[in-house]
Design an enzyme around this catalytic site. Sequence first.
Site, PDB file in Angstrom:
ATOM      1  N   LYS A  39       0.847  -1.200   0.000  1.00 38.65           N
ATOM      2  CA  LYS A  39       0.000   0.000   0.000  1.00 38.65           C
ATOM      3  C   LYS A  39       0.879   1.246   0.000  1.00 38.65           C
ATOM      4  O   LYS A  39       1.811   1.368   0.788  1.00 38.65           O
ATOM      5  CB  LYS A  39      -0.890   0.021   1.243  1.00 38.65           C
ATOM      6  CG  LYS A  39      -1.803   1.249   1.310  1.00 38.65           C
ATOM      7  CD  LYS A  39      -2.809   1.118   2.418  1.00 38.65           C
ATOM      8  CE  LYS A  39      -2.355   1.702   3.722  1.00 38.65           C
ATOM      9  NZ  LYS A  39      -2.351   3.187   3.778  1.00 38.65           N
ATOM     10  N   ASP A  66      -3.527   4.401  -1.757  1.00 37.86           N
ATOM     11  CA  ASP A  66      -4.434   4.884  -0.702  1.00 37.86           C
ATOM     12  C   ASP A  66      -4.423   6.402  -0.676  1.00 37.86           C
ATOM     13  O   ASP A  66      -3.845   7.016   0.213  1.00 37.86           O
ATOM     14  CB  ASP A  66      -3.978   4.290   0.640  1.00 37.86           C
ATOM     15  CG  ASP A  66      -4.967   4.560   1.757  1.00 37.86           C
ATOM     16  OD1 ASP A  66      -6.113   4.935   1.467  1.00 37.86           O
ATOM     17  OD2 ASP A  66      -4.582   4.393   2.926  1.00 37.86           O
ATOM     18  N   ASP A  71     -13.475  14.759  -5.066  1.00 36.83           N
ATOM     19  CA  ASP A  71     -13.482  16.028  -5.803  1.00 36.83           C
ATOM     20  C   ASP A  71     -14.717  16.002  -6.697  1.00 36.83           C
ATOM     21  O   ASP A  71     -15.549  15.088  -6.587  1.00 36.83           O
ATOM     22  CB  ASP A  71     -12.171  16.155  -6.622  1.00 36.83           C
ATOM     23  CG  ASP A  71     -11.781  17.619  -6.857  1.00 36.83           C
ATOM     24  OD1 ASP A  71     -12.655  18.404  -7.276  1.00 36.83           O
ATOM     25  OD2 ASP A  71     -10.612  17.971  -6.640  1.00 36.83           O
ATOM     26  N   THR A 120     -11.670   6.443  10.674  1.00 40.14           N
ATOM     27  CA  THR A 120     -11.711   5.875  12.032  1.00 40.14           C
ATOM     28  C   THR A 120     -11.269   6.869  13.101  1.00 40.14           C
ATOM     29  O   THR A 120     -11.469   6.626  14.276  1.00 40.14           O
ATOM     30  CB  THR A 120     -10.851   4.601  12.126  1.00 40.14           C
ATOM     31  OG1 THR A 120      -9.605   4.865  11.505  1.00 40.14           O
ATOM     32  CG2 THR A 120     -11.514   3.435  11.441  1.00 40.14           C
TER      33      THR A 120
END
Length: 235
Positions: A39, A66, A71, A120
Amino acid sequence: MMSPRPDSRDRLIVALDLSSVEAAEALIDRLGDSVTFYKIGYQLAYAGGLALASQLADRGKKVFIDLKLHDIGNTVAKGVENIARLGATFLTVHAYPQTMQAAVEARGPSLKILAVTVLTSYDEADLRAAGYRLGVTAMVAERARQAQAIGIDGLVCSGEEAATVRSLVGPGMALVTPGIRPAGSDVGDQKRVMTPARAIAAGADYLVVGRPIVAAADPKAAAEMIVAEIEGAGI
Ligand code: C5P
């Protein structure tokens, strides 16, 4: 999940949260064949990480970009088209209907779009301060349903949310879960953590692991232990 379940090794995604391509390359070399999926987030992407993503894809690794795009639809679509050209496998967008729709339409045949429902780091007070009327649980559920209706391929969710989200969306969407800590490892700034086995049991398809591997004295051994734990979960 969206296709036959991948091998245990391909379910581990190592977060290359490093400040330079050189540091990332050194880690990738040390990990060798132990890790197949990487990632690349804000930190590395803005330091040459997108070129690295394309090289990794050429070398047969899978790459998760990520960048949590959000937009106007046209801008999202153009960005997604170019990320698809890098050869990436996963890309994150925020779970706003227009953004998700644009990303799904522009993704092409091999890039899969993951939606981030609610960050989160947000709690009820943060959502209220941002002008939302729903609480975290209701917002995650609403956005998960919208993502599924739009045809999003998967969702990023914490281990704690995984079981609930899985029951909402059924088996068709990939659930990708960060905040993974093997028993006995440092929690760092993560507040809600789960062991690899528990996250898999809760319904996660892929685990995103950063510091427990990146900061380990022996990153390859740390990765192998996590792959073994995924395998041992037998799901
Ligand atoms: O080092 P650690 O294992 O905590 O890294 C987790 C990775 O997952 C980081 O790259 C972080 O940005 C990402 N992430 C997260 N929580 C989310 C979404 C992404 O920790 N909700």
